[in-house]
Design a protein around this motif. Structure first.
Motif, PDB file in Angstrom:
ATOM      1  N   ALA A 117       0.749  -1.447  -0.452  1.00 40.02           N
ATOM      2  CA  ALA A 117       0.364   0.183  -0.258  1.00 40.02           C
ATOM      3  C   ALA A 117       0.594   0.942  -0.117  1.00 40.02           C
ATOM      4  O   ALA A 117       0.706   2.133  -0.248  1.00 40.02           O
ATOM      5  CB  ALA A 117      -0.876   0.002   1.221  1.00 40.02           C
ATOM      6  N   VAL A 118       1.808   1.308   0.909  1.00 37.76           N
ATOM      7  CA  VAL A 118       2.936   2.214   1.207  1.00 37.76           C
ATOM      8  C   VAL A 118       4.172   2.199  -0.594  1.00 37.76           C
ATOM      9  O   VAL A 118       5.178   2.930  -0.065  1.00 37.76           O
ATOM     10  CB  VAL A 118       3.555   2.764   2.016  1.00 37.76           C
ATOM     11  CG1 VAL A 118       2.204   2.953   3.032  1.00 37.76           C
ATOM     12  CG2 VAL A 118       4.391   1.560   2.316  1.00 37.76           C
ATOM     13  N   GLU A 119       4.018   1.549  -0.904  1.00 38.81           N
ATOM     14  CA  GLU A 119       5.192   1.021  -2.083  1.00 38.81           C
ATOM     15  C   GLU A 119       5.255   2.242  -3.164  1.00 38.81           C
ATOM     16  O   GLU A 119       4.399   1.663  -4.178  1.00 38.81           O
ATOM     17  CB  GLU A 119       5.589  -0.692  -2.883  1.00 38.81           C
ATOM     18  CG  GLU A 119       6.408  -1.289  -3.596  1.00 38.81           C
ATOM     19  CD  GLU A 119       7.542   0.075  -2.473  1.00 38.81           C
ATOM     20  OE1 GLU A 119       8.595   0.624  -3.320  1.00 38.81           O
ATOM     21  OE2 GLU A 119       8.180  -1.115  -1.522  1.00 38.81           O
ATOM     22  N   GLU A 120       6.469   2.618  -3.495  1.00 33.51           N
ATOM     23  CA  GLU A 120       5.992   3.559  -4.990  1.00 33.51           C
ATOM     24  C   GLU A 120       7.381   2.707  -5.986  1.00 33.51           C
ATOM     25  O   GLU A 120       6.927   3.751  -7.597  1.00 33.51           O
ATOM     26  CB  GLU A 120       7.673   4.456  -4.486  1.00 33.51           C
ATOM     27  CG  GLU A 120       6.813   5.529  -2.928  1.00 33.51           C
ATOM     28  CD  GLU A 120       5.858   6.274  -3.617  1.00 33.51           C
ATOM     29  OE1 GLU A 120       5.095   6.658  -4.577  1.00 33.51           O
ATOM     30  OE2 GLU A 120       4.397   6.504  -2.465  1.00 33.51           O
ATOM     31  N   MET A 125       5.977  -3.999  -5.541  1.00 32.09           N
ATOM     32  CA  MET A 125       4.714  -4.255  -5.148  1.00 32.09           C
ATOM     33  C   MET A 125       4.339  -6.276  -5.834  1.00 32.09           C
ATOM     34  O   MET A 125       3.682  -6.563  -5.393  1.00 32.09           O
ATOM     35  CB  MET A 125       4.004  -3.112  -5.996  1.00 32.09           C
ATOM     36  CG  MET A 125       2.349  -3.327  -5.183  1.00 32.09           C
ATOM     37  SD  MET A 125       1.365  -1.895  -6.688  1.00 32.09           S
ATOM     38  CE  MET A 125       2.238   0.072  -5.923  1.00 32.09           C
ATOM     39  N   LEU A 126       5.273  -6.220  -7.199  1.00 32.06           N
ATOM     40  CA  LEU A 126       5.038  -7.385  -7.944  1.00 32.06           C
ATOM     41  C   LEU A 126       5.178  -8.350  -6.723  1.00 32.06           C
ATOM     42  O   LEU A 126       3.932  -9.460  -6.941  1.00 32.06           O
ATOM     43  CB  LEU A 126       5.502  -7.516  -8.835  1.00 32.06           C
ATOM     44  CG  LEU A 126       5.450  -8.902  -9.771  1.00 32.06           C
ATOM     45  CD1 LEU A 126       4.286  -8.944 -10.299  1.00 32.06           C
ATOM     46  CD2 LEU A 126       6.531  -9.117 -10.848  1.00 32.06           C
ATOM     47  N   GLY A 127       6.238  -8.081  -5.760  1.00 35.08           N
ATOM     48  CA  GLY A 127       7.002  -8.896  -5.326  1.00 35.08           C
ATOM     49  C   GLY A 127       5.491  -9.298  -4.089  1.00 35.08           C
ATOM     50  O   GLY A 127       6.136 -10.470  -3.481  1.00 35.08           O
ATOM     51  N   TYR A 128       5.366  -7.951  -3.727  1.00 33.06           N
ATOM     52  CA  TYR A 128       4.392  -8.161  -1.571  1.00 33.06           C
ATOM     53  C   TYR A 128       2.763  -8.736  -2.727  1.00 33.06           C
ATOM     54  O   TYR A 128       2.627  -9.857  -1.830  1.00 33.06           O
ATOM     55  CB  TYR A 128       3.889  -7.337  -1.822  1.00 33.06           C
ATOM     56  CG  TYR A 128       5.777  -5.480  -1.032  1.00 33.06           C
ATOM     57  CD1 TYR A 128       6.134  -6.883  -0.028  1.00 33.06           C
ATOM     58  CD2 TYR A 128       5.907  -4.741  -1.501  1.00 33.06           C
ATOM     59  CE1 TYR A 128       7.312  -6.515   0.497  1.00 33.06           C
ATOM     60  CE2 TYR A 128       6.976  -4.325  -0.976  1.00 33.06           C
ATOM     61  CZ  TYR A 128       7.698  -5.112   0.554  1.00 33.06           C
ATOM     62  OH  TYR A 128       8.353  -4.531   1.034  1.00 33.06           O
ATOM     63  N   TYR A 129       2.624  -8.608  -3.799  1.00 30.94           N
ATOM     64  CA  TYR A 129       1.944  -9.350  -4.791  1.00 30.94           C
ATOM     65  C   TYR A 129       2.042 -11.399  -4.598  1.00 30.94           C
ATOM     66  O   TYR A 129       1.236 -11.705  -3.771  1.00 30.94           O
ATOM     67  CB  TYR A 129       1.454  -9.108  -5.405  1.00 30.94           C
ATOM     68  CG  TYR A 129       0.210  -8.394  -5.573  1.00 30.94           C
ATOM     69  CD1 TYR A 129      -0.979  -8.027  -6.270  1.00 30.94           C
ATOM     70  CD2 TYR A 129       1.089  -6.521  -4.859  1.00 30.94           C
ATOM     71  CE1 TYR A 129      -1.849  -6.927  -5.922  1.00 30.94           C
ATOM     72  CE2 TYR A 129      -0.388  -4.970  -4.811  1.00 30.94           C
ATOM     73  CZ  TYR A 129      -1.476  -5.910  -5.580  1.00 30.94           C
ATOM     74  OH  TYR A 129      -2.926  -4.624  -5.729  1.00 30.94           O
ATOM     75  N   ILE A 130       3.601 -11.464  -4.767  1.00 33.63           N
ATOM     76  CA  ILE A 130       3.091 -12.357  -4.492  1.00 33.63           C
ATOM     77  C   ILE A 130       3.361 -13.223  -3.399  1.00 33.63           C
ATOM     78  O   ILE A 130       3.335 -14.527  -3.138  1.00 33.63           O
ATOM     79  CB  ILE A 130       3.968 -12.855  -5.689  1.00 33.63           C
ATOM     80  CG1 ILE A 130       4.430 -12.415  -7.555  1.00 33.63           C
ATOM     81  CG2 ILE A 130       5.203 -14.479  -5.511  1.00 33.63           C
ATOM     82  CD1 ILE A 130       5.692 -12.677  -7.858  1.00 33.63           C
ATOM     83  N   ALA A 237      -5.801 -11.136   7.568  1.00 30.20           N
ATOM     84  CA  ALA A 237      -6.399 -11.323   5.654  1.00 30.20           C
ATOM     85  C   ALA A 237      -6.848 -10.744   5.422  1.00 30.20           C
ATOM     86  O   ALA A 237      -6.545  -9.898   3.923  1.00 30.20           O
ATOM     87  CB  ALA A 237      -6.353 -13.142   5.525  1.00 30.20           C
ATOM     88  N   LEU A 238      -7.881 -10.290   6.087  1.00 28.73           N
ATOM     89  CA  LEU A 238      -9.225  -8.992   5.320  1.00 28.73           C
ATOM     90  C   LEU A 238      -8.106  -7.660   5.437  1.00 28.73           C
ATOM     91  O   LEU A 238      -8.181  -6.677   4.403  1.00 28.73           O
ATOM     92  CB  LEU A 238      -9.807  -9.391   5.970  1.00 28.73           C
ATOM     93  CG  LEU A 238     -10.676  -8.280   5.352  1.00 28.73           C
ATOM     94  CD1 LEU A 238     -11.762  -8.522   3.679  1.00 28.73           C
ATOM     95  CD2 LEU A 238     -12.509  -8.193   5.961  1.00 28.73           C
ATOM     96  N   ILE A 239      -7.310  -7.470   6.148  1.00 27.21           N
ATOM     97  CA  ILE A 239      -6.867  -6.089   6.212  1.00 27.21           C
ATOM     98  C   ILE A 239      -5.598  -5.885   5.790  1.00 27.21           C
ATOM     99  O   ILE A 239      -5.370  -4.971   4.738  1.00 27.21           O
ATOM    100  CB  ILE A 239      -6.682  -6.221   7.727  1.00 27.21           C
ATOM    101  CG1 ILE A 239      -7.283  -6.153   8.712  1.00 27.21           C
ATOM    102  CG2 ILE A 239      -5.592  -4.457   8.335  1.00 27.21           C
ATOM    103  CD1 ILE A 239      -6.675  -5.867  10.521  1.00 27.21           C
ATOM    104  N   ALA A 246      -5.740  -1.824  -1.918  1.00 25.61           N
ATOM    105  CA  ALA A 246      -5.569  -0.022  -2.068  1.00 25.61           C
ATOM    106  C   ALA A 246      -4.074   0.412  -3.413  1.00 25.61           C
ATOM    107  O   ALA A 246      -3.809   0.906  -3.417  1.00 25.61           O
ATOM    108  CB  ALA A 246      -4.965   1.018  -0.556  1.00 25.61           C
ATOM    109  N   ALA A 247      -3.022  -0.474  -2.627  1.00 27.45           N
ATOM    110  CA  ALA A 247      -1.878  -0.201  -3.763  1.00 27.45           C
ATOM    111  C   ALA A 247      -2.127  -0.336  -5.160  1.00 27.45           C
ATOM    112  O   ALA A 247      -1.623   0.235  -6.560  1.00 27.45           O
ATOM    113  CB  ALA A 247      -1.214  -1.156  -3.601  1.00 27.45           C
ATOM    114  N   GLY A 248      -3.350  -1.003  -5.333  1.00 31.08           N
ATOM    115  CA  GLY A 248      -3.668  -1.431  -6.934  1.00 31.08           C
ATOM    116  C   GLY A 248      -4.299  -0.393  -7.661  1.00 31.08           C
ATOM    117  O   GLY A 248      -4.387   0.414  -8.734  1.00 31.08           O
TER     118      GLY A 248
END
Length: 324
Positions: A117-120, A125-130, A237-239, A246-248
């Protein structure tokens, strides 16, 4: 290095498990095996706090290549771990093991969602999604039911197509921006390449379970059943999932930020982008076809999951004990 650290723990756990088969009932061997097995998979699957190398890798490497490697790695290791549950009765019947999977999975989703959510940087961000996807897979296994295993395989199939389109679009974007995926530098880039960016964003939103997209049926089933089994893990997990959403939305807002009049006069308006000019017309046609194919798959799977459910159910035959 993390893969190297993890493998000896798994090999040692196999040694203790073989001793447990020869002498069942030894609680010390059970505890030692579970601890070693958990540490080994934590290193290999990038479980929090051993996850820091994943966003570093997705930031520095080609997104398409690293997404392929991480998909194969997490998918195969997860299947390898399911084999332990299918083989050993004492592990399959251990409620504490499933509780641990749900807890660890929810923490992974929470940490990934907060950082995403705070990644620039779009690559990180792709790594966090994985990492979050790995957490959701652990939570699905932790449901301790055939429905959970079915959801697990649904996640794998959908993750393949979503990462394919998202990482592919990011790779082309990275090439056209001289290797820069910082969101500040990509402001308004969607107006220059609306088809490319639109397909990548659709795949990113599909991963987090946006309604009417491919992951939504399995993600909805996970929330519905997990809330009855373990409301605490589901809430955590919902949070994290809200953070991923929010990131998307941040990426969507940044890439398609309204252009100023000065910028439009520099040739970045939609009128200039879609003006017919020789070879570019054929390129736009291929892009439209690709985007239509991407959106068609994501929407079709999301709206009509029962058409694909029988095919995914065949994967349950791989594990006769936990999948029946």
């Amino acid at each position: 290095a993390f893969q190297t650290f993890g493998m000896p723990f798994i090999l040692l756990s196999g040694f203790f498990l073989s001793g447990l088969e020869a002498s069942p009932g030894q609680t010390e061997l059970v505890t030692q095996s579970v601890v070693l097995l958990g540490i080994g998979f934590a290193f290999i699957l990038a479980v929090v706090p051993f996850h820091t190398w994943v966003p570093m890798l997705t930031e520095e490497s080609n997104p398409y290549s690293v997404a392929y490697v991480l998909f194969i790695l997490t998918g195969m290791v997860s299947l390898f771990g399911l084999g332990f549950f299918d083989r050993f009765v004492w592990l399959r019947d251990s409620e504490s093991a499933y509780l641990l999977l749900r807890l660890v999975g929810s923490i992974m989703v929470l940490v990934s969602g907060v950082w995403a959510a705070v990644e620039e940087d779009w690559g990180r961000m792709l790594g966090y999604y994985i990492i979050a996807e790995t957490g959701f897979s652990l939570m699905a296994i932790g449901m301790h039911s055939p429905q959970g295993i079915l959801i697990f395989f649904w996640f794998i199939v959908v993750r393949f197509f979503s990462l394919l389109f998202w990482a592919g679009g990011m790779s082309i974007t990275k090439e056209r921006t001289n290797g820069n995926l910082n969101l500040k530098s990509l402001a308004g880039f969607g107006h220059q390449r609306p088809l490319l960016v639109g397909g990548a964003l659709a795949a990113q939103l599909s991963i987090i379970g946006t309604p009417f997209l491919a992951s939504y049926p399995a993600r909805f089933a996970l929330w519905q059943q997990l809330s009855m089994i373990d409301a605490a893990s589901a809430g955590i997990a919902l949070i994290g999932n809200i953070g991923l959403l929010a990131a998307g939305l941040r990426v969507l807002n940044t890439l398609f930020i309204p252009l100023s009049d000065e910028t439009r006069t520099q040739g970045r308006s939609l009128i200039d982008i879609f003006s017919p000019a020789g070879k570019l017309v054929s390129e736009r046609v291929s892009n439209w076809l690709l985007l239509g194919f991407v959106m068609g798959i994501l929407v079709l799977v999301g709206l009509f999951p029962r058409l694909f459910l029988p095919w995914i159910e065949n994967f349950l035959l791989m594990f006769s004990q936990i999948g029946s």
